[in-house]
Design an enzyme around this catalytic site. Structure first.
Site, mmCIF file in Angstrom:
data_model
loop_
_atom_site.group_PDB
_atom_site.id
_atom_site.type_symbol
_atom_site.label_atom_id
_atom_site.label_comp_id
_atom_site.label_asym_id
_atom_site.label_seq_id
_atom_site.Cartn_x
_atom_site.Cartn_y
_atom_site.Cartn_z
ATOM 1 N N ARG A 41 0.638 -1.246 0.065
ATOM 2 C CA ARG A 41 0.098 0.047 0.002
ATOM 3 C C ARG A 41 0.937 1.225 0.081
ATOM 4 O O ARG A 41 1.981 1.508 0.726
ATOM 5 C CB ARG A 41 -0.925 0.068 1.220
ATOM 6 C CG ARG A 41 -1.547 1.344 1.606
ATOM 7 C CD ARG A 41 -2.700 1.416 0.723
ATOM 8 N NE ARG A 41 -3.529 2.691 0.728
ATOM 9 C CZ ARG A 41 -4.572 2.983 1.567
ATOM 10 N NH1 ARG A 41 -5.189 2.184 2.104
ATOM 11 N NH2 ARG A 41 -5.048 4.371 1.478
ATOM 12 N N ARG B 266 -5.456 1.406 -4.719
ATOM 13 C CA ARG B 266 -4.504 0.717 -3.735
ATOM 14 C C ARG B 266 -4.625 -0.900 -3.723
ATOM 15 O O ARG B 266 -5.660 -1.447 -4.270
ATOM 16 C CB ARG B 266 -5.078 1.180 -2.433
ATOM 17 C CG ARG B 266 -6.694 0.958 -2.046
ATOM 18 C CD ARG B 266 -7.057 1.818 -1.121
ATOM 19 N NE ARG B 266 -7.255 3.159 -1.582
ATOM 20 C CZ ARG B 266 -7.818 4.013 -0.821
ATOM 21 N NH1 ARG B 266 -8.392 3.891 0.473
ATOM 22 N NH2 ARG B 266 -7.626 5.279 -1.190
ATOM 23 N N ASP C 217 -6.584 -1.993 1.444
ATOM 24 C CA ASP C 217 -7.331 -0.701 2.105
ATOM 25 C C ASP C 217 -8.007 -1.545 3.391
ATOM 26 O O ASP C 217 -8.980 -2.316 3.076
ATOM 27 C CB ASP C 217 -8.189 0.267 1.465
ATOM 28 C CG ASP C 217 -8.577 1.290 2.374
ATOM 29 O OD1 ASP C 217 -7.861 1.642 3.209
ATOM 30 O OD2 ASP C 217 -9.763 1.829 2.095
ATOM 31 N N ASP D 192 -10.177 -0.764 7.097
ATOM 32 C CA ASP D 192 -10.576 0.428 7.882
ATOM 33 C C ASP D 192 -11.084 -0.181 9.068
ATOM 34 O O ASP D 192 -12.093 -1.096 8.658
ATOM 35 C CB ASP D 192 -11.297 1.224 7.188
ATOM 36 C CG ASP D 192 -10.993 2.133 6.173
ATOM 37 O OD1 ASP D 192 -9.635 2.599 6.617
ATOM 38 O OD2 ASP D 192 -11.212 2.331 4.961
#
Length: 167
Positions: A88, A97, A100, A102
């Protein structure tokens, strides 16, 4: 499942649109559960979604529910470490990307610092997050809005989120 009060239920979103996204996402989950203090409770299907931001390939997105015995900050550091491991690079906001990760929810915690916001500040407006999350945690209540994930997913346009069936 762990029966001690130290364990917290956490929702994490995963996405990729560079490289072999399917393999990257599957391997990222394997990496996550190797971390001491993290147990996989549930995982969603993978969804193909249109990218937000500059022109770029479609994403593969999904969510996992984890039981964790680590702080939100240690969890964030672990996710960033896994993203880096998969190449990344943070060049532009909402750019392409390889991976990712989160933190979406951490039990019913509401946290707003310069390094971390929980619940994820844009979670409620993103179909690519809410659709897979509703698949595995429809009744989880967002502590900010007071609405369940299923209710939130019904309030947004989900037409660009397609279940991936050919894997």
């Amino acid at each position: 499942m762990p029966n001690t009060n130290d364990w917290k239920r956490v929702a994490v979103a995963l996405g990729s649109n560079l490289g072999d996204s399917y393999t990257i996402l599957e391997t990222a989950i394997e990496n996550l559960v190797q971390i001491p203090g993290i147990i996989l409770e549930a995982r969603s299907s993978w969804y193909q979604t249109k990218a937000i931001g500059p022109p770029q390939p479609d994403y593969l997105n999904g969510c996992v529910i984890l039981q964790v015995k680590i702080s939100p900050y240690l969890l964030l550091a672990s996710l960033l470490e896994i993203e880096t491991k998969f190449g990344r690079v943070r060049k532009e906001r909402w750019g392409s990307r390889t991976l990712d990760l989160d933190v979406l929810l951490y039990d019913d915690l509401i946290l707003k610092t310069s390094k971390l916001q929980i619940p994820h500040p844009r979670m409620r407006e993103r179909a690519f997050v809410l659709v897979p999350l509703a698949e595995i945690a429809p009744n989880w209540v967002d502590p900010v809005s007071g609405c369940s994930i299923l209710e939130l997913s019904k309030d947004i346009d989900c037409s660009e989120v397609h279940l991936l069936t050919n894997v």
